[in-house]
Design a protein around this motif. Structure first.
Motif, PDB file in Angstrom:
ATOM      1  N   PHE A   1      -5.917  13.356  -6.197  1.00  0.00           N
ATOM      2  CA  PHE A   1      -5.831  12.453  -7.345  1.00  0.00           C
ATOM      3  C   PHE A   1      -6.920  12.782  -8.362  1.00  0.00           C
ATOM      4  CE2 PHE A   1      -3.417   9.975  -4.260  1.00  0.00           C
ATOM      5  CZ  PHE A   1      -2.341   9.617  -5.041  1.00  0.00           C
TER       6      PHE A   1
ATOM      7  N   PHE B   1       3.612   3.968   5.540  1.00  0.00           N
ATOM      8  CA  PHE B   1       3.292   2.560   5.312  1.00  0.00           C
ATOM      9  C   PHE B   1       4.534   1.753   4.937  1.00  0.00           C
ATOM     10  CE2 PHE B   1      -1.022   4.097   5.130  1.00  0.00           C
ATOM     11  CZ  PHE B   1      -1.695   3.085   5.766  1.00  0.00           C
TER      12      PHE B   1
ATOM     13  N   MET C   1       1.257   4.241  -2.885  1.00  0.00           N
ATOM     14  CA  MET C   1       1.167   5.685  -2.627  1.00  0.00           C
ATOM     15  C   MET C   1       2.365   6.411  -3.232  1.00  0.00           C
ATOM     16  SD  MET C   1      -1.372   6.881  -1.044  1.00  0.00           S
ATOM     17  CE  MET C   1      -2.796   5.847  -1.188  1.00  0.00           C
TER      18      MET C   1
ATOM     19  N   PHE D   1       2.461   9.993   3.501  1.00  0.00           N
ATOM     20  CA  PHE D   1       1.509   8.917   3.792  1.00  0.00           C
ATOM     21  C   PHE D   1       2.078   7.579   3.317  1.00  0.00           C
ATOM     22  CE2 PHE D   1      -2.674   6.785   3.080  1.00  0.00           C
ATOM     23  CZ  PHE D   1      -3.125   6.896   4.372  1.00  0.00           C
TER      24      PHE D   1
ATOM     25  N   VAL E   1      -6.317  11.852   2.472  1.00  0.00           N
ATOM     26  CA  VAL E   1      -5.164  11.816   1.555  1.00  0.00           C
ATOM     27  C   VAL E   1      -5.582  11.435   0.145  1.00  0.00           C
ATOM     28  CG1 VAL E   1      -2.988  10.705   1.059  1.00  0.00           C
ATOM     29  CG2 VAL E   1      -3.516  11.368   3.377  1.00  0.00           C
TER      30      VAL E   1
ATOM     31  N   TYR F   1       0.835  -1.187   0.000  1.00  0.00           N
ATOM     32  CA  TYR F   1       0.000   0.000   0.000  1.00  0.00           C
ATOM     33  C   TYR F   1       0.878   1.248   0.000  1.00  0.00           C
ATOM     34  CZ  TYR F   1      -4.056   2.831   0.805  1.00  0.00           C
ATOM     35  OH  TYR F   1      -5.046   3.747   0.656  1.00  0.00           O
TER      36      TYR F   1
END
Lengths: 478, 189
Positions: free
Chosen positions: B102, A212, A179, A208, B96, A175
């Motif tokens: 996006f 992860f 990102m 972010f 986010v 994940y």
């Protein structure tokens, strides 16, 4: 993509090992159980061959192959060469242990070699894709090896925990990677670093993703608070497999951290530094304090691993070439030391009995003074007592940390190491001053005895002359 | 639809029902991929996951007698902390991964291709050139999966009767048929 022979030249170690591992797998299926020693010899020969191939094709600068999927640089060469040595020790120690348990099957050697291949791919990964695939190759082999003793309930339980948590960690890592890909549009480490340098990358999405990725990394390294699997797996797995899990993959995980954090995300250093500081301090604290309460020695060594991972992270936190070199030195030294510890544990075990609890070590000095001495050297090295090599590894890391003015972190690390020294010394006290509970002589084949002695003496040998290995580590980051 | 199906997968009490909802989830995902013009991946998803994997999955579920009540024993106890973590994650995710980061102005929509554009061919071209190295590693991962699965499950039990094919092939007439010369019996009329 254009294909040329330099690619084959660069990837020669991986290709050789892939072929040899497949050959060992095939060879073993044609052998009778009584001829299993041939598989063992073939495995050690494979390691020797791939060592020579890597050494013969070593490079002085960093070169890429396969469209930026593969990188070969001095760091990867040094790490790979040391992995071959570590794995050779693993196989030598494991042979007796497997035979004693009556589970000497050829798959152990084949899976071990493929795990090594996975680690090499991780070390030489130049993009998230190849890194992740190498990681999965390694993890899959390890899951199978933990469950290797099919009739042991604790082994199956450990394998299950390892598998579920490992899959969760892979999910988190993926994940995070997605990102990072979403923010930069790139998977290659160099390309990501370049995009970040240019700016125009969404900082929030990047951090972010970084969170992860670091979580996934911490899971694989076994840093607190993502350490729950470590003690259970170490305890549940057969000792031969624990020796494998506890040594070489730590070196590969170090390489993985270097590739992601330093190669791909150098411009986010301030952010990952902070995360690593939290992980490192927690690892040092939990690892050293909880280890005191353990009565099972494999569990105790698992917690000691956690605290050593904290030290490796400290080297990365420094964020300088000195820091990286010291972290690499620490990872290599720790892997060798842990291997010695588990090797001796297997040596003490005998038919139908696993040396698992602390009191099994009582009076080891009466039973075998020489191997008690070896165990003492290993434990001193883990605790960081001079003149063993563990002392210099800790010293190098602390030196690197102090140079970047993180004095409080160095002091914390020292305090927790002193606390940690207690449980190592307790084992030494048991070996030398307590009465033995059984007086059966220790048995092992000649090659195991030789490897154990070599491993123990390496602790003091490298401790007296740490400069050779240290300068190798420093030179790859120069 | 996708979110609904995915929620149903984890909340249904009956494992067969949740497996069927998982099939629906895969269908929805493949529809999204179709919208993104990734036809090959969409079709593979349906063929492999829906067609093969889920059917096997259903077989396993029906064969095993899963005790759902026992599995749910800890559910309520861990619910608050799980819910807390989940809500925190969802809030962060929405913050986010939203349209403001996006959206179409940040990430351009995929270019519409001509009718003779082959998705499969493009994918194959990439897979066997740029991504050859990962592709081959994936092959080794599959090999390991086979080795691991066999070494974990293959047990040679003693006393299990099984056929030895080569013995069956090599068998001769003499091993099976015995000619016995007997005296002809007298007819008693």
């Amino acid at each position: 993509m254009s294909f040329d022979h330099t690619m084959l030249y660069l990837t020669a170690p991986e290709i050789t090992l892939a072929l040899l591992a497949s050959a060992v797998l095939l060879l073993d299926s044609f052998l009778k159980p009584s001829q299993r020693v041939l598989t063992y010899i073939a495995t050690l020969l494979s390691l020797l061959i791939v060592f020579m191939v890597t050494f013969a094709t070593h490079v002085d600068s960093s070169l890429m192959a396969f469209d930026g999927q593969y990188i070969r640089d001095p760091m990867s060469d040094v790490l790979k060469l040391s992995l071959f040595v570590l794995m050779a020790f693993v196989f030598v120690y494991a042979k007796d242990d497997l035979r004693r348990r009556g589970s000497e099957r050829g798959e152990f050697y084949a899976l071990g070699l493929f795990a090594l291949l996975g680690m090499m791919i991780m070390i030489s990964a130049a993009s998230f894709l190849s890194l992740y695939l190498g990681l999965e190759l390694l993890a899959l082999c390890l899951y199978a090896l933990v469950a290797f003793q099919r009739n042991s309930a604790s082994g199956s339980e450990a394998a299950m925990k390892y598998f579920v948590l490992g899959a969760l960690a892979s999910g988190l890592l993926l994940y995070g990677i997605s990102m990072v890909y979403g923010a930069t549009g790139q998977l290659g480490f160099a390309a990501i670093a370049e995009r970040l340098q240019q700016g125009q990358v969404d900082a929030v999405v990047m951090s972010f993703g970084l969170v992860f990725v670091v979580l996934g990394l911490a899971f694989k390294l076994g840093a607190v608070p993502f350490h729950m699997w470590v003690p259970d797996v170490y305890q549940g797995a057969p000792t031969s497999v624990t020796a494998l899990i506890g040594s070489a993959p730590k070196v590969a995980a170090f390489a993985m951290a270097m590739r992601i954090l330093v190669d791909a995300l150098p411009s986010m250093q301030e952010q990952w530094q902070l995360m690593l500081i939290i992980l490192a301090v927690l690892s040092l604290a939990v690892g050293n304090i909880v280890a005191i309460a353990q009565t099972n020695i494999k569990r105790m060594l698992a917690y000691s691993t956690i605290s050593h991972v904290g030290f490796i992270l400290l080297g990365l936190i420094a964020g300088t070439t000195v820091g990286y070199a010291s972290a690499m030195f620490y990872a290599l030294v720790y892997a060798l030391t842990a291997l010695g510890g588990f090797g001796l544990l297997m040596f003490i075990s005998r038919q139908g009995f696993d040396a698992e609890n602390l009191h099994d070590l009582k009076g080891l000095n009466e039973r075998s003074p020489w191997y008690a001495l070896m165990m003492m050297l290993v434990l001193f090295s883990m605790a960081g007592v001079p003149p063993t090599v563990g002392f210099f590894a800790k010293l190098a890391v602390l030196d690197a940390i102090i140079r970047v003015d993180l004095l409080w972190l160095a002091i914390t690390a020292v305090i927790f190491s002193v606390i940690g020294a207690f449980y190592y010394l307790r084992v030494i006290k048991m070996m030398y001053f307590d009465k033995a509970e059984c007086s059966e002589p220790l048995q092992a084949s000649t090659d195991t005895r030789f490897a154990l002695s070599l491993n123990g003496l390496a602790m003091i040998g490298l401790g007296i002359m740490p400069s050779a290995l240290m300068s190798v580590c420093a030179s790859v980051f120069a | 639809m996708l979110l609904f199906a995915a929620t149903m997968v984890v909340t249904r009490r009956n494992p067969v029902q949740s497996a069927l909802f998982l099939v629906l989830t895969f269908f929805c995902t493949s529809a999204i991929w179709l919208l993104l013009e990734a036809e090959f991946l969409a079709i593979t998803l349906v063929l492999v996951y829906v067609g093969a994997v889920m059917v096997l999955f259903l077989f396993v579920i029906m064969m095993l007698d899963v005790d759902v009540a026992a599995m749910r024993a800890g559910f309520v106890r861990y619910l608050p902390i799980g819910l807390l973590v989940a809500i925190a994650m969802v809030v962060q995710l929405v913050m986010v991964v939203g349209p403001q980061r996006f959206g179409l102005d940040k990430v351009a929509a995929p270019i519409r291709h001509a009718a003779d554009y082959s998705n499969t061919e493009e994918l194959g071209q990439l897979l066997y050139t740029v991504y050859m190295y990962p592709f081959e590693i994936a092959a080794f991962i599959l090999l390991i999966a086979i080795v691991a699965a066999i070494s974990l499950t293959l047990r040679r039990r003693k006393g299990v009767r099984h056929q030895d094919i080569s013995k069956q092939v090599r068998v001769k007439r003499d091993d099976r048929v015995r000619l016995v010369s007997m005296q002809a019996e007298e007819r008693d009329d």
